[in-house]
Structure formats: C-alpha cells, structure tokens
Design a protein around this motif. Sequence first.
Motif, PDB file in Angstrom:
ATOM      1  N   TRP A 143       0.875  -1.275  -0.039  1.00  0.00           N
ATOM      2  CA  TRP A 143       0.098  -0.083  -0.157  1.00  0.00           C
ATOM      3  C   TRP A 143       0.939   1.275   0.079  1.00  0.00           C
ATOM      4  N   GLU A 144       0.914   2.082  -0.854  1.00  0.00           N
ATOM      5  CA  GLU A 144       1.513   3.255  -1.111  1.00  0.00           C
ATOM      6  C   GLU A 144       1.235   4.403   0.003  1.00  0.00           C
ATOM      7  N   SER A 145       2.247   5.064   0.133  1.00  0.00           N
ATOM      8  CA  SER A 145       2.126   6.441   1.213  1.00  0.00           C
ATOM      9  C   SER A 145       1.334   7.437   0.464  1.00  0.00           C
ATOM     10  N   PRO A 146       0.670   8.417   1.342  1.00  0.00           N
ATOM     11  CA  PRO A 146       0.219   9.572   0.742  1.00  0.00           C
ATOM     12  C   PRO A 146       0.964  10.168  -0.272  1.00  0.00           C
ATOM     13  N   VAL A 147       2.241  10.383  -0.147  1.00  0.00           N
ATOM     14  CA  VAL A 147       3.195  11.046  -0.812  1.00  0.00           C
ATOM     15  C   VAL A 147       3.234  10.681  -2.110  1.00  0.00           C
ATOM     16  N   ARG A 148       3.442   9.197  -1.867  1.00  0.00           N
ATOM     17  CA  ARG A 148       3.680   8.697  -3.411  1.00  0.00           C
ATOM     18  C   ARG A 148       2.219   8.539  -4.003  1.00  0.00           C
ATOM     19  N   ILE A 149       1.205   8.404  -3.440  1.00  0.00           N
ATOM     20  CA  ILE A 149      -0.069   8.725  -4.231  1.00  0.00           C
ATOM     21  C   ILE A 149      -0.249  10.064  -4.988  1.00  0.00           C
ATOM     22  N   GLN A 150       0.093  11.104  -4.305  1.00  0.00           N
ATOM     23  CA  GLN A 150      -0.080  12.126  -4.837  1.00  0.00           C
ATOM     24  C   GLN A 150       0.971  12.690  -6.161  1.00  0.00           C
ATOM     25  N   ALA A 151       2.177  11.914  -5.865  1.00  0.00           N
ATOM     26  CA  ALA A 151       2.967  11.875  -7.036  1.00  0.00           C
ATOM     27  C   ALA A 151       2.887  11.287  -8.190  1.00  0.00           C
ATOM     28  N   MET A 152       1.841  10.079  -7.957  1.00  0.00           N
ATOM     29  CA  MET A 152       1.486   9.377  -8.926  1.00  0.00           C
ATOM     30  C   MET A 152       0.499   9.940  -9.812  1.00  0.00           C
ATOM     31  N   LEU A 153      -0.425  10.707  -8.916  1.00  0.00           N
ATOM     32  CA  LEU A 153      -1.469  11.524  -9.744  1.00  0.00           C
ATOM     33  C   LEU A 153      -0.861  12.569 -10.458  1.00  0.00           C
ATOM     34  N   ARG A 154       0.036  13.351  -9.844  1.00  0.00           N
ATOM     35  CA  ARG A 154       0.805  14.351 -10.572  1.00  0.00           C
ATOM     36  C   ARG A 154       1.274  13.855 -11.865  1.00  0.00           C
ATOM     37  N   ALA A 155       1.956  13.038 -11.725  1.00  0.00           N
ATOM     38  CA  ALA A 155       2.871  12.276 -13.001  1.00  0.00           C
ATOM     39  C   ALA A 155       1.778  11.701 -14.006  1.00  0.00           C
ATOM     40  N   LEU A 156       0.483  11.393 -13.597  1.00  0.00           N
ATOM     41  CA  LEU A 156      -0.410  10.968 -14.526  1.00  0.00           C
ATOM     42  C   LEU A 156      -0.969  11.932 -15.280  1.00  0.00           C
ATOM     43  N   ARG A 157      -1.230  13.115 -14.630  1.00  0.00           N
ATOM     44  CA  ARG A 157      -1.670  14.390 -15.292  1.00  0.00           C
ATOM     45  C   ARG A 157      -0.807  14.863 -16.362  1.00  0.00           C
ATOM     46  N   GLN A 158       0.374  15.085 -16.026  1.00  0.00           N
ATOM     47  CA  GLN A 158       1.533  15.201 -16.825  1.00  0.00           C
ATOM     48  C   GLN A 158       2.011  14.534 -17.986  1.00  0.00           C
ATOM     49  N   ALA A 159       1.692  13.149 -17.624  1.00  0.00           N
ATOM     50  CA  ALA A 159       1.855  12.283 -18.869  1.00  0.00           C
ATOM     51  C   ALA A 159       0.951  12.019 -19.858  1.00  0.00           C
ATOM     52  N   LEU A 160      -0.207  12.562 -19.430  1.00  0.00           N
ATOM     53  CA  LEU A 160      -1.421  12.383 -20.425  1.00  0.00           C
ATOM     54  C   LEU A 160      -1.565  13.947 -21.395  1.00  0.00           C
ATOM     55  N   VAL A 161      -0.410  14.668 -21.105  1.00  0.00           N
ATOM     56  CA  VAL A 161      -0.370  15.726 -21.968  1.00  0.00           C
ATOM     57  C   VAL A 161       0.090  15.535 -23.175  1.00  0.00           C
ATOM     58  N   PRO A 162      -0.356  15.959 -24.359  1.00  0.00           N
ATOM     59  CA  PRO A 162       0.166  15.276 -25.772  1.00  0.00           C
ATOM     60  C   PRO A 162       1.518  16.056 -25.769  1.00  0.00           C
TER      61      PRO A 162
END
Length: 732
Positions: free
Chosen positions: A713-732
Amino acid sequence: MLAGFQVALLWTPFSLGVALASGAPAVAGLISAIVAGLLYPFLGGSYVTVSGPAAALAPVLLWGMLTLGHGDLAAGYPLVLVAVVFTGILQLVLAALKAGRYTSLLPVTVVEAMLAAIGIMIIVRQLPALVGAPSAPAKSVLEALTQLPTQLAQAQVVPLAIGVGGLLLLFALRRPKQAMWRWIPPAIVVAALGGLVGWLAELPAGFRIAMPEQLIDGIVFPDFAGWLQSPDLWLPMLMVVLTFTMIDGVESVASVKAVDKIDPWRRQSDANKTLRAMGVCNVASGMLGGLTVIPNAVPSRANIDAGARTLWSNLYSGVFLLVFALALPSLLTLIPLAAIASILIYIGWRLCEPAVFVRIAAIGRDRLLVFTATVIAILLTDLLKGMFIGVAIELVLLLYLQTPSLRWIITGRMTFKDAMQLYRQTIVGMFRNPVIKHRIERVVDAPTDAGAAPHHVFTLGSLLGFNTLRLQEEIAGVPPAHPTVLRFTESAKLIDHSAMEFLQHTEEEYAAEGRPFEVQGLEHFHPFSAHPLATRLQEPGSKWREVVLDERARTMAGLAEALGLSFDASVRVTVNRDGFVYLRRGDQREERNTISGNYQGVTVRVLDYEHTSPPDYYVAHRHTLLFFDWPDAAAPPGVQVLAPGHYLERYLVGLTEVENKESLPSGHRLYAEEGAADDGFVIFGARMVAAVGELYIEYRRGRVLLFAPGRAWESPVRIQAMLRALRQALVP
C-alpha cells in the motif's frame, strides 16, 4: 511437456509422503499419481487442474486402515483398497445423478475447519518420523498425543537434523525472492538434500523409504474376498466409503474452484464431469493398489506457472512418474523418512497455521465460533462425526440468529407453542427456496440497450448457504441479455457467510460474461464485521455501533480531502467488470479506502487492494491501485500492457509481446492485441515510469489500471506523486 516434468518432480516426494502418512506402502502414492496422470486428461471436467493423492486425505485413509484392519495396517491396507474402489463407483453414480452441485450446501466454514483439523492431525502424526523416533499407528489424535512424549524422547540425531533442517528450508523457500527457486519445487529440494545427507551419514534402511525393486512387485490388489467373508466389516466399510466419498467430493470441488480462479483464461470447470473423472481414477487406482485421487491446488498452480494450458500436462506428468518408478527405485530409497515428514508437517502447518484462524476471525465472531467448535469436534471424534457436529452447530446458530430469544418465552411475550411453531418454520425456511417473488420490470426511458431489456427482479427472504442452490436454479433461467436483480426486503432477516460468498461468485461470473447483475437492499443489513463477506442481520429499529476508522483509513481520508476528492472507507469485494488481467488472479479480492472523483480533468479512482493466491491462501498480497479513464480524444486502440520484466507473462493470454518498440522504459515489456500497439500508450508509460519508478500499466479500451508491483500500500506522498505524474503524462 516441461510443465508435466515440473509437476512430476513435485509429485514424487509429495505422493510418497501422502502414502506414508496414510499408513500405506510408499509405492502406493506413486501408483495413484501415475494412474491419475494417465487417465485424467481423457476424462475431462477441468482444464489445467492436476490430480493425484492429497495430503488432506491421509488421516482419513489411515483411519480407514485402522478401522477395517482392527488396528493392523498390513491387514487394513487391502481392505481400504476395496473402500477406494467402492468410493469411485459411488462417485460415478453421484456424477450420473448430477449430484456434484450439492457439495455447495456444506457450510464454507465447516469445510475450512475440516482442513485445519486435518492439518493438525498430520503434524501430530508426523512429529515422531521428523525426529527419527519409532511410532505406532494411533486411531485418534488424542491417542497420538499421549504417545508423543515417549516417542520424542527416542529422537535420533541424524534424522532430527534432516527433518528440522528440511522444515526450516521449506519455510525459507515459502516465498523465494530469487527467480530460480520459483521453478524448482521446494519439496524436491528437501528430498534431494535429505537423501544426500542420509547417504553421507550412512543412514540405516529403517530410517529411509522402502521401495520394491520392481514397480509391479508393489502392486497390491483389493481384498474383496476378505471383506465378503467378514460380516463384521460390512458396516465399518460403509462408514469408510461414505467418509471417503464426502471428503473426496468436497475437496475435489473446492480444489477445482480454486484452480479456476487462477486459470489465465478464467475457464469454468464442470463439477459433475470432475466427479465422474475422479470416480474412474479412484476405481483404477484402488484396483492397482493406489490411494484415493482428487484434484490438487498446489501442483495445479505449479502446472500453470510452468506454462500448461490443458490437461495434457497430467499425461506427461504420469509418464515421467512412471519412468521414475521403473528406472530409479534405488534412488528413491535414499530419501529419509524425516525429510518426507518435514514436507508433510509443512503441508499440515499451511492448513492450520495461525493466519487461518486470524482470517476466520476477521470474517466475524460467528464464523470463529463454528470454525473452532468444528475443529475441536473433529479432533475429539473423527472427520465424519466432527463435520456433522459442525453442520449441527451452524444450524443452531442460524436458528438462534433468526428467532427471538428464550427470554420471550420466560417473560410471557410468546407462548411455548408459538415459539416451537416459529422454530419449526425457521428451520424449514433454511432449506426452502428463498425467492418470494419473481417479476419482470421494464425500464422505458433507459439510455442503453442493457437498460431497455426486461429486468428480472427476484425478491428474496433470508439467504443462507443451505438454500442458495434453489436461488441458483431460479436465476439460471434468466436470458443472458436480461439484467438480473436480487432484491432483499424487510422479509429477509439474515444473509450468512456462505450466502455472501455465493453472491460474490455470482456477481463475478456475470461480470466475466458481460451480463448485468445487481444486488439491492444490503445497506439495510448490519454486517457482523468489516469483512465484505461477513454474515448480515436485519433488525429494524436496532442501534449498531458505529464503525471506527483505522489509521490507514484516516490517512487516506485526509489525502482525499486535500485533493478535493470523495472518500469511502468501506471494504468491498472487487468485481472485475473491465476484465483487467491483474484482477483475474487469486482469490478473496478486496478493496478499501477508495478515493475517487475528477482530478484536474481526469476521472480517477485510487484504492487499497489485496488478494490471496495458492498456495498462500492466507497471505494477503497488497497494492495500491490507480484507475483512470483515458481521454477520449487520444484513446489508444484495443488492449495493451506495459509490465516490468516477465511480470504476469503467463496470464497475458491473447496478447503478443511487441519487440523492438522504441521509447520502451528500461526493464519493461510491451504486450498488445494484434495490431494494437500504440505509440501514445508507450510514451505515457515511459513518462510514468520515469516519474515514479517501476509500474505495471494495463489499458483496456478506454480504462487504465496501474500500480507498482514491488510495493504494497502506497504512502500519501507516493499517491500524490503518481497523480501528478499521471496528469503530466497525459499531456500530448
């Protein structure tokens, strides 16, 4: 063929050990494994299941030999072969009557208690052999326990070292980190090392396995004449056959269901065909001096991991075992009895380890009560009587939960006559069809074809494990395209644990087939614990204790609030409606602490997930999963998977590895449907891996699942990092 060879390596020490634990000659275990391997592929019933002798049946076979032989194993062995043949014949009759489905009527908790009790029996009976002490066969566990102190005092140094060393090695290899050990059965390692140590120490023959010089010399035929000439054995024979048939049938169906859950294609086995196949195998095995045969989950898992996809690996396994028995009997005699005892004790421990009791307690105190009482009853009596006692305890508990207490009679709120009538009606209702009404509702303004189809609504009363079969027959008549709705109303008082498991399995089957299915009204019931499959009771007007969030739930709730997303701490059974490969694996799939909503324009869902998988049925594998909907404008085609190394490679059926693909992140492999490889998906995956490290990413027609396989189970810090990375990775 490779899978068959690996299974044969596993079966060799395993089948020898089961035979010795049963009180039979070691060669009897090999015979039964060979017979099952050579016959089962031609009989069908399942797809990747491996069949052979089972450790869970060893105490039952030993009890049968002692019962029929009046305490003499040598006299009881040929008579038990008669019981094995009769068991096979009875199984064929039951299969013809399509009685395989009735095994589901046995309460789940009673079956689990039976296995735990068998585990304790195996440990107690194998401790003397583990330390090289002489032992006399004991008919009961209590008798075996009373003999233990004397036997352990006669421990021998070399067998003790081999046995304890083998046991420690088995625990060390329980979850090996090195890939090499995952392909070598730990049991064969223990047997081989034990044989080497025994050879170097010149271990006497009395401490080693005894094998005939020729396999044919080890064949013992059933003593039908001796049984017919002894009327005093007729009733005991009936009891032994009934016990074999019940435990064999329950174990067979349970093992096949467990293997179906790890089948990469999620194919469903046929209970009646499996029962028929086991009947044929048992008749053949008994006639040739072998033991009872059932499907076995542990070698089946090894079979799948080795790449098997059909039953033909059983045939190769049988051929290899036959070669071993014919060509290497002298090598098999080098295996110390202490090494075999360590393997059996390890298997017994896995059946009754503390984690089993912890998991049962997590489901609810009612389950722990039935489980513990059944285990004690089996240990104090025998398997058949103990299981009947367990079923009786289950019935009494269900009756108690559904009826007013005796206080109502004592205080005059209810007459004794009315109370007896209510008790009688409740008992009958436990086995009666739970469907109160079946009607068809039509949704006129439904936006989809599925919604526009007629809804088959089943109004239900109390749903218990004893009446789920009737409900299953009712909903089986619903056309595949029509939604099925199970609706619990005020008429329903109780939904027990077995019924909750039935609802879970039904929902999973419908989701796998793409069929609409819904259960309504569960929110009006109070669960006995936070477990999603806990027993549920409906008592209008009653006040229940509020659920207190644990530390992890409070942490996730705080994260959800900080992100402006919704949070749900409840524990739910995971239903794989999107068909993700990862969510097809294992059993007891649960999700909790769900964070969901719109994160910077992307619909996301983050949750804590756990599941179990054989052979570690009581060890939870945990990951934090992130789901999101891919933006429609850039959605890749088909199904694609980016996986680290060879992770889940055996389960990615229908997908082909895409090689020489540019931009692949280091250490990762790309799998896709034919013609579905997409640069946009690869670029997204590379960006995510670069930002947060190793990931498993699965895309299925607009829906995406990703998580870190190497992390729990991921820490809150890692989850936030994954969500930020997700949004940036979806940018064309």
